[in-house]
Design a protein around this motif. Structure first.
Motif, PDB file in Angstrom:
ATOM      1  N   PHE A   1      -2.491  11.214  -3.455  1.00 45.43           N
ATOM      2  CA  PHE A   1      -2.200   9.995  -4.207  1.00 45.43           C
ATOM      3  C   PHE A   1      -3.393   9.501  -5.009  1.00 45.43           C
ATOM      4  CE2 PHE A   1      -1.747   5.247  -4.300  1.00 45.43           C
ATOM      5  CZ  PHE A   1      -0.664   5.198  -5.163  1.00 45.43           C
ATOM      6  N   GLU A   2      -3.134   9.206  -6.278  1.00 45.56           N
ATOM      7  CA  GLU A   2      -4.155   8.693  -7.189  1.00 45.56           C
ATOM      8  C   GLU A   2      -3.641   7.415  -7.833  1.00 45.56           C
ATOM      9  OE1 GLU A   2      -5.812  10.314 -11.393  1.00 45.56           O
ATOM     10  OE2 GLU A   2      -6.302  11.587  -9.667  1.00 45.56           O
ATOM     11  N   TYR A   3      -4.510   6.432  -7.952  1.00 47.17           N
ATOM     12  CA  TYR A   3      -4.097   5.109  -8.432  1.00 47.17           C
ATOM     13  C   TYR A   3      -4.976   4.677  -9.596  1.00 47.17           C
ATOM     14  CZ  TYR A   3      -3.434  -0.039  -8.263  1.00 47.17           C
ATOM     15  OH  TYR A   3      -3.173  -1.357  -8.543  1.00 47.17           O
ATOM     16  N   THR A   4      -4.347   4.307 -10.685  1.00 45.98           N
ATOM     17  CA  THR A   4      -5.050   3.713 -11.823  1.00 45.98           C
ATOM     18  C   THR A   4      -4.757   2.227 -11.818  1.00 45.98           C
ATOM     19  OG1 THR A   4      -4.869   5.744 -13.127  1.00 45.98           O
ATOM     20  CG2 THR A   4      -5.351   3.709 -14.317  1.00 45.98           C
ATOM     21  N   ASP A   5      -5.789   1.432 -11.660  1.00 46.02           N
ATOM     22  CA  ASP A   5      -5.609  -0.014 -11.592  1.00 46.02           C
ATOM     23  C   ASP A   5      -5.105  -0.529 -12.941  1.00 46.02           C
ATOM     24  OD1 ASP A   5      -6.314  -2.926 -11.702  1.00 46.02           O
ATOM     25  OD2 ASP A   5      -7.118  -2.500  -9.709  1.00 46.02           O
ATOM     26  N   PRO A   6      -3.956  -1.213 -12.951  1.00 48.15           N
ATOM     27  CA  PRO A   6      -3.406  -1.679 -14.236  1.00 48.15           C
ATOM     28  C   PRO A   6      -4.201  -2.818 -14.857  1.00 48.15           C
ATOM     29  CG  PRO A   6      -2.081  -2.507 -12.417  1.00 48.15           C
ATOM     30  CD  PRO A   6      -3.070  -1.558 -11.821  1.00 48.15           C
TER      31      PRO A   6
ATOM     32  N   ASP B   1      -7.989  -3.275 -14.488  1.00 47.14           N
ATOM     33  CA  ASP B   1      -9.301  -2.895 -15.012  1.00 47.14           C
ATOM     34  C   ASP B   1      -9.421  -1.415 -15.362  1.00 47.14           C
ATOM     35  OD1 ASP B   1      -9.618  -1.541 -12.583  1.00 47.14           O
ATOM     36  OD2 ASP B   1     -10.911  -3.070 -11.698  1.00 47.14           O
ATOM     37  N   GLY B   2      -8.352  -0.635 -15.131  1.00 50.31           N
ATOM     38  CA  GLY B   2      -8.351   0.776 -15.506  1.00 50.31           C
ATOM     39  C   GLY B   2      -9.120   1.687 -14.571  1.00 50.31           C
ATOM     40  N   SER B   3      -9.692   1.144 -13.494  1.00 46.47           N
ATOM     41  CA  SER B   3     -10.433   1.980 -12.543  1.00 46.47           C
ATOM     42  C   SER B   3      -9.470   2.932 -11.835  1.00 46.47           C
ATOM     43  CB  SER B   3     -11.172   1.115 -11.523  1.00 46.47           C
ATOM     44  OG  SER B   3     -10.264   0.333 -10.771  1.00 46.47           O
ATOM     45  N   ILE B   4      -9.999   4.073 -11.432  1.00 46.19           N
ATOM     46  CA  ILE B   4      -9.164   5.115 -10.824  1.00 46.19           C
ATOM     47  C   ILE B   4      -9.639   5.375  -9.394  1.00 46.19           C
ATOM     48  CG2 ILE B   4      -8.406   7.512 -10.964  1.00 46.19           C
ATOM     49  CD1 ILE B   4      -8.845   7.354 -13.998  1.00 46.19           C
ATOM     50  N   ALA B   5      -8.713   5.351  -8.461  1.00 51.23           N
ATOM     51  CA  ALA B   5      -8.993   5.697  -7.066  1.00 51.23           C
ATOM     52  C   ALA B   5      -8.297   7.023  -6.773  1.00 51.23           C
ATOM     53  CB  ALA B   5      -8.496   4.611  -6.127  1.00 51.23           C
ATOM     54  N   LYS B   6      -9.083   8.048  -6.449  1.00 47.58           N
ATOM     55  CA  LYS B   6      -8.526   9.385  -6.240  1.00 47.58           C
ATOM     56  C   LYS B   6      -8.480   9.733  -4.756  1.00 47.58           C
ATOM     57  CE  LYS B   6     -10.105  11.202 -10.695  1.00 47.58           C
ATOM     58  NZ  LYS B   6     -10.836  12.302 -11.395  1.00 47.58           N
ATOM     59  N   LYS B   7      -7.667  10.721  -4.439  1.00 49.83           N
ATOM     60  CA  LYS B   7      -7.568  11.284  -3.092  1.00 49.83           C
ATOM     61  C   LYS B   7      -7.362  10.203  -2.037  1.00 49.83           C
ATOM     62  CE  LYS B   7     -10.099  15.511  -4.156  1.00 49.83           C
ATOM     63  NZ  LYS B   7     -11.163  16.449  -3.752  1.00 49.83           N
ATOM     64  N   GLN B   8      -6.283   9.460  -2.196  1.00 49.41           N
ATOM     65  CA  GLN B   8      -5.988   8.337  -1.314  1.00 49.41           C
ATOM     66  C   GLN B   8      -4.987   8.676  -0.216  1.00 49.41           C
ATOM     67  OE1 GLN B   8      -7.540   5.194  -1.489  1.00 49.41           O
ATOM     68  NE2 GLN B   8      -8.867   6.444  -2.785  1.00 49.41           N
ATOM     69  N   GLY B   9      -4.573   9.924  -0.135  1.00 54.08           N
ATOM     70  CA  GLY B   9      -3.661  10.337   0.920  1.00 54.08           C
ATOM     71  C   GLY B   9      -2.754  11.459   0.449  1.00 54.08           C
ATOM     72  N   LEU B  10      -2.577  12.460   1.303  1.00 56.16           N
ATOM     73  CA  LEU B  10      -1.717  13.586   0.967  1.00 56.16           C
ATOM     74  C   LEU B  10      -0.263  13.201   1.201  1.00 56.16           C
ATOM     75  CD1 LEU B  10      -3.805  16.399   2.687  1.00 56.16           C
ATOM     76  CD2 LEU B  10      -3.622  15.976   0.223  1.00 56.16           C
TER      77      LEU B  10
ATOM     78  N   SER C   1       0.851  -1.191   0.000  1.00 57.76           N
ATOM     79  CA  SER C   1       0.000   0.000   0.000  1.00 57.76           C
ATOM     80  C   SER C   1       0.884   1.237   0.000  1.00 57.76           C
ATOM     81  CB  SER C   1      -0.914   0.004   1.215  1.00 57.76           C
ATOM     82  OG  SER C   1      -0.153   0.115   2.411  1.00 57.76           O
ATOM     83  N   MET C   2       0.330   2.336  -0.495  1.00 59.52           N
ATOM     84  CA  MET C   2       1.106   3.562  -0.628  1.00 59.52           C
ATOM     85  C   MET C   2       1.745   4.040   0.671  1.00 59.52           C
ATOM     86  SD  MET C   2       0.783   7.054   0.107  1.00 59.52           S
ATOM     87  CE  MET C   2      -0.944   7.491   0.088  1.00 59.52           C
ATOM     88  N   PRO C   3       1.035   4.022   1.829  1.00 60.30           N
ATOM     89  CA  PRO C   3       1.692   4.497   3.048  1.00 60.30           C
ATOM     90  C   PRO C   3       2.820   3.598   3.546  1.00 60.30           C
ATOM     91  CG  PRO C   3      -0.696   4.567   3.264  1.00 60.30           C
ATOM     92  CD  PRO C   3      -0.388   3.763   2.056  1.00 60.30           C
ATOM     93  N   THR C   4       2.883   2.360   3.053  1.00 61.25           N
ATOM     94  CA  THR C   4       3.897   1.413   3.506  1.00 61.25           C
ATOM     95  C   THR C   4       5.264   1.798   2.958  1.00 61.25           C
ATOM     96  OG1 THR C   4       2.226  -0.329   3.522  1.00 61.25           O
ATOM     97  CG2 THR C   4       4.520  -1.042   3.537  1.00 61.25           C
TER      98      THR C   4
END
Length: 564
Positions: free
Chosen positions: A474-479, A481-490, A336-339
């Motif tokens: 932090f923004e994540y584009t799933d490699p 299915d292409g879904s996008i998760a926005k605003k996942q942490g400053l 995960s990004m914070p890790t």
């Protein structure tokens, strides 16, 4: 004549939005008339969709207060909604990893897990309901969004109150439901399937022999704390019956509805008794697990703490010690990004792919199902692999024991040798729990502007200066299915690679939890810093972070609830 289906009129409840891992609220909220029934109906409609009729689900929970009542409601509502079969753990009891294993092994349509994970239990504690999909993993965003939408519009639910199952007795129960036909409930042994899975992954005889003889001819003592949570029965069977650990070294293995009054979160604060016992120096290794069994803490002799980021990296580095992976194509790892990025360094050296995802195991699930990763983990004491689609505390301890049985070295030695080879990703997390939501949201709004304004600036504390290289949310584009998760942490990323991360957690049941993550990389050439305390190394960055977010001004908190 079949069992009659009753349609019950209801009204929607505000706030039934599933978080990172399901809906978590205080027990009294779930005890409101129709509250639990509404959400279960929404889970069946939104989670299964057009597959609902004739579906099979696994159902179980961590034994916390309200689990048995919720299991009975799920059975009766499932019967009324045309499901064909439920597989239920005895007494409604299953750890979260065990549910994932059963879903995958039985190839069913999903599962409902009754847990609030590491949150406290009891009549005034927390309860939770989570839906897992047919891959065994937590529902992705589009499914939890569908469940939430139904909760806002619901006006009735269907239930068969005459479907009564004694979940305390293993057995096969059949009912004829009016309008839909046969409905089956199979109450199964809660432990057997998971234990067989662990036996297929690890070399139990080799681990047992290592525990018996250790690395110096004397028995390896492993102190394990189940914290009165879901792992207790699994720990007793695996570590006492099969691996020969001393029963007196297996602590709090009897599950209790209130976790014996403790906070079932395996960290240095809430597992303090275990830490204190390790400090005496008479035990070689320690481990603690959370309420539903998916989190773990690993300790070496003298309470040497293994940071979860390091634990993931060490297992990745020694993955071929685990029989399960010897004949599998290991192509990547994820965190995960914070890790902290310790596992990225292992992946780079091995020529493998490393992925950085938002917090939440559902993001790892896509990567696993697509064959992109074999191992993954989060800094919040979660470690797991492709054997299931949840993090798995007992699996993590067994992975460490398998590595020890091959390397014949202590936990601390293995970690320090890892630092000497790869460098050290020094990490800490500050949790501010049950913060007033208004203040928490104001802090994050202020912080985003403050973070953006800091780009390119120099920030100093305790005579140490860091220059800001990058800031973002932090923004994540799933490699896959292409879904996008926005605003996942400053994030504030400094030129030397040090980082500050701020985010609101989605695992609480009341108020808000603000998490502050701080990490910095120490080169293997810097021998002094390699062995310094994390607290000393990160103090300047922590002070910078607290000043940047104005924690005390917005929340009134002068100190965090938990530091890990």
């Amino acid at each position: 004549m079949g069992v009659q289906v009753q349609k019950v009129g209801t009204k929607s409840f505000a706030g039934q939005k599933p978080g990172t891992s399901g809906l978590r609220k205080r027990v009294p909220e779930f005890q409101q008339e129709h509250y639990t029934e509404n959400f279960v109906q929404a889970v069946l409609d939104g989670g299964l969709g057009s597959k609902k009729k004739g579906s099979t689900l696994v159902v179980g929970g961590d034994g916390r207060f309200l689990c048995k009542e919720a299991v009975n409601a799920i059975i009766q509502i499932s019967a009324a909604n045309g499901l064909s079969r439920l597989v239920v753990g005895q007494d409604g009891f299953l750890s979260t990893p065990a549910v994932s294993s059963l879903i995958r092994n039985l190839k069913v349509d999903g599962g409902i897990i009754l847990t609030a994970s590491h949150n406290p239990g009891g009549p005034k504690g927390d309860f939770g309901i989570k839906f897992n999909c047919d891959n065994g993993g937590p529902a992705p965003d589009h499914i939890t969004d569908a469940i939430y939408k139904i909760t806002t519009e619901i006006s009735s639910y269907s239930i068969c109150r005459d479907v009564v199952v004694d979940t305390g007795v293993i057995g096969h129960y059949e009912f004829d439901i009016e309008g839909s036909g046969k409905f089956v409930v199979d109450v199964i042994d809660s432990v057997e399937d998971y234990v067989e899975l662990m036996k297929s992954i690890f070399d139990f005889p080799a681990i047992r022999e290592y525990i018996k003889s250790g690395s110096g001819g004397s028995e390896l003592r492993v102190l394990i704390d189940s914290m009165h949570g879901a792992t207790g029965p699994y720990v007793s069977t695996i570590f006492n019956d099969l691996l020969g650990c001393n029963g007196s070294d297996l602590l709090r293995t009897v599950p209790k509805p209130d976790f014996g009054g403790c906070h079932p979160d395996p960290n240095l604060t809430y597992a303090k008794d275990l830490v204190d016992r390790l400090k005496v120096g008479e035990v070689d290794m320690g481990a603690a697990f959370d309420g539903d069994g998916d989190r773990n803490m690993i300790l070496g002799k003298n309470a040497f703490f293994v940071c979860p980021s390091d634990s993931l990296a060490v297992i990745a580095n020694h993955i071929q010690c685990i029989p399960y992976f010897k004949n599998r194509n290991v192509v990547g790892f994820a965190r995960s990004m914070p890790t902290a990025a310790a596992v990225d360094l292992v992946a780079k050296k091995k020529g493998l792919q490393a992925y950085e995802t938002p917090t939440g195991w559902k993001y790892f699930g896509n990567l696993m199902d697509d064959g992109r990763i074999a191992l993954c983990g989060e800094e919040s004491f979660g470690t797991g692999s492709i054997h299931i689609r949840e993090k798995d505390g007992i699996w993590a301890l067994l992975a460490w024991l398998q590595i020890l049985s091959v390397q014949k070295k202590s936990v601390e030695t293995i970690v320090r040798e890892h630092w000497a080879e790869y460098g050290r990703n020094v990490f800490t997390r500050y949790d501010y729990e049950n913060v007033e939501s208004g203040g928490a949201n104001l802090l994050m709004t202020f912080l985003e502007a403050s973070v953006n304004a800091s780009k390119g600036k120099e920030l100093s504390a305790n005579g140490v200066t860091y220059k800001v290289a990058l800031t973002d949310n932090f923004e994540y584009t799933d490699p896959v299915d292409g879904s996008i998760a926005k605003k996942q942490g400053l994030r504030v990323i400094f030129e030397d690679g040090s980082r500050l991360v701020f985010r609101l957690s989605g695992t609480g049941s009341a108020g808000a939890t603000i998490r502050l993550y701080v990490d910095s990389y120490v080169s293997p050439d810097d021998k002094t810093k390699l062995n310094a305390s994390a607290q000393d190394l990160l103090r300047p960055l922590v002070l910078i972070a607290l000043d940047l977010c104005k924690m005390e001004q917005f929340t009134g908190r002068k100190a965090p609830t938990v530091i890990t």
